[in-house]
Every structure is written in structure tokens, then in C-alpha cells.
Design a protein around this motif. Sequence first.
Motif, mmCIF file in Angstrom:
data_model
loop_
_atom_site.group_PDB
_atom_site.id
_atom_site.type_symbol
_atom_site.label_atom_id
_atom_site.label_comp_id
_atom_site.label_asym_id
_atom_site.label_seq_id
_atom_site.Cartn_x
_atom_site.Cartn_y
_atom_site.Cartn_z
ATOM 1 N N UNK A 69 0.881 -1.174 0.000
ATOM 2 C CA UNK A 69 0.000 0.000 0.000
ATOM 3 C C UNK A 69 0.918 1.223 0.000
ATOM 4 N N UNK A 70 0.627 2.172 -0.897
ATOM 5 C CA UNK A 70 1.499 3.335 -1.101
ATOM 6 C C UNK A 70 0.895 4.602 -0.504
ATOM 7 N N UNK A 71 1.743 5.422 0.050
ATOM 8 C CA UNK A 71 1.328 6.698 0.647
ATOM 9 C C UNK A 71 0.702 7.603 -0.412
ATOM 10 N N UNK A 72 -0.504 8.076 -0.122
ATOM 11 C CA UNK A 72 -1.183 9.007 -1.019
ATOM 12 C C UNK A 72 -1.982 8.334 -2.124
ATOM 13 N N UNK A 132 -4.920 -9.438 4.035
ATOM 14 C CA UNK A 132 -5.531 -8.850 5.215
ATOM 15 C C UNK A 132 -6.942 -8.382 4.875
ATOM 16 N N UNK A 133 -7.758 -8.232 5.889
ATOM 17 C CA UNK A 133 -9.142 -7.794 5.715
ATOM 18 C C UNK A 133 -9.209 -6.508 4.876
ATOM 19 N N UNK A 134 -8.280 -5.594 5.125
ATOM 20 C CA UNK A 134 -8.231 -4.330 4.389
ATOM 21 C C UNK A 134 -8.099 -4.565 2.884
ATOM 22 N N UNK A 135 -7.258 -5.522 2.492
ATOM 23 C CA UNK A 135 -7.062 -5.843 1.069
ATOM 24 C C UNK A 135 -8.318 -6.458 0.475
ATOM 25 N N UNK A 136 -8.941 -7.376 1.210
ATOM 26 C CA UNK A 136 -10.152 -8.034 0.719
ATOM 27 C C UNK A 136 -11.275 -7.022 0.542
ATOM 28 N N UNK A 137 -11.437 -6.130 1.527
ATOM 29 C CA UNK A 137 -12.470 -5.090 1.420
ATOM 30 C C UNK A 137 -12.185 -4.131 0.263
ATOM 31 N N UNK A 161 -6.838 0.480 -4.356
ATOM 32 C CA UNK A 161 -6.847 -0.109 -5.703
ATOM 33 C C UNK A 161 -5.505 0.083 -6.423
ATOM 34 N N UNK A 162 -4.665 0.999 -5.919
ATOM 35 C CA UNK A 162 -3.371 1.284 -6.524
ATOM 36 C C UNK A 162 -2.220 0.499 -5.889
ATOM 37 N N UNK A 163 -2.552 -0.421 -4.980
ATOM 38 C CA UNK A 163 -1.505 -1.261 -4.385
ATOM 39 C C UNK A 163 -0.841 -2.082 -5.490
ATOM 40 N N UNK A 164 0.385 -2.501 -5.247
ATOM 41 C CA UNK A 164 1.094 -3.313 -6.234
ATOM 42 C C UNK A 164 1.782 -4.487 -5.544
ATOM 43 N N UNK A 165 1.950 -5.586 -6.281
ATOM 44 C CA UNK A 165 2.695 -6.739 -5.784
ATOM 45 C C UNK A 165 4.171 -6.481 -6.035
ATOM 46 N N UNK A 166 4.981 -6.548 -4.978
ATOM 47 C CA UNK A 166 6.413 -6.256 -5.069
ATOM 48 C C UNK A 166 7.216 -7.384 -4.433
ATOM 49 N N UNK A 167 8.401 -7.636 -4.997
ATOM 50 C CA UNK A 167 9.331 -8.578 -4.378
ATOM 51 C C UNK A 167 10.066 -7.864 -3.252
ATOM 52 N N UNK A 168 10.455 -8.614 -2.256
ATOM 53 C CA UNK A 168 11.126 -8.028 -1.098
ATOM 54 C C UNK A 168 12.398 -7.281 -1.483
ATOM 55 N N UNK A 169 13.180 -7.850 -2.417
ATOM 56 C CA UNK A 169 14.438 -7.193 -2.776
ATOM 57 C C UNK A 169 14.233 -5.927 -3.608
ATOM 58 N N UNK A 170 13.000 -5.647 -4.010
ATOM 59 C CA UNK A 170 12.707 -4.411 -4.733
ATOM 60 C C UNK A 170 12.209 -3.300 -3.826
ATOM 61 N N UNK A 171 12.122 -3.592 -2.523
ATOM 62 C CA UNK A 171 11.640 -2.607 -1.556
ATOM 63 C C UNK A 171 12.801 -2.103 -0.707
ATOM 64 N N UNK A 172 12.676 -0.888 -0.260
ATOM 65 C CA UNK A 172 13.687 -0.309 0.604
ATOM 66 C C UNK A 172 13.324 -0.590 2.062
ATOM 67 N N UNK A 173 14.152 -1.353 2.746
ATOM 68 C CA UNK A 173 13.980 -1.670 4.160
ATOM 69 C C UNK A 173 12.583 -2.193 4.498
ATOM 70 N N UNK A 174 12.196 -3.351 3.946
ATOM 71 C CA UNK A 174 10.838 -3.861 4.145
ATOM 72 C C UNK A 174 10.605 -4.622 5.449
#
Length: 129
Positions: free
Chosen positions: A68-71, A116-121, A75-88
Motif C-alpha cells: 500500500x502506497x502513501x497518497x 488482510x481484511x483491508x485488502x479483501x475489502x 486499488x493502486x496497491x502493487x505486488x512487489x518482491x522483497x528485494x525491490x523494496x527499501x527496508x521492508x
Amino acid sequence: MDSNDPIAIGEKTFICPPCTGGGDNIICARPDCEKEQKKDDEFFMTAIIGRHTKVSSGIGRKYMWLVKWDGYSIKDCTWEEEDGMSNPHSFIQDFIRKATREGKDPDEDPCSTILLREAILGGWTDPNA
């Protein structure tokens, strides 16, 4: 500090964690901050709300995390690999705590998708289904 700032609570003064954390490479996202500002092509994570397993031949399996991205809306969430994230790591730990509170055991089946429930909703479903 602006007294009309929605972050302000009563008489307490908001202290921006990125700005007070020290270091010269800290970037703040608050528009009124005097520190270096966030760039247009820079995005900040606010949470991880899902996990699924990606299996690749020759590589094995990797977790993909629903970020989930700030701002941005759910619906704009994206699937990301752990090594593509900064300090996950703190986000992953928080996800595991939330999943456990929701009665989902991330360790029970490491290949299962957990939302999580938030994603399903928000309309997210298992990408492997």
C-alpha cells in the motif's frame, strides 16, 4: 507549526520523524518541510496488506508482497518482491502481526496467499486463483 494542521493534536507539537531522525539523506514528504522534498518519481510504502508465493523455475519460490502506497488508494496497491523494496523488514513484521490478529497463520502454509481484511475489502483477490 500551523495550528490548523490535521496532524496537530491539542497542544502537542508534531515532530516529523524523518526530519528529527538525523542523517543527510533523509527526505521528508511534508510540503512545508525545509528538508529536501520527495521527488515526483519517489513512492513511500505505508503498509503491506498481502502475501503470495511466486514460483520460478531455476530460482525456487519468492514471496510477493501487496504494498500500500502513501497518497494512493487501495486499488493502486502493487505486488512487489522483497528485494525491490527499501527496508521492508518492519513492514513485513507488521503484516505478520496483523495477519495473526486476524486469525491467519503465515507459517501454517508458506505457499498460501494471505490477504488482510483491508485488502479483501478493497477488492483484492488471490492472484494464483
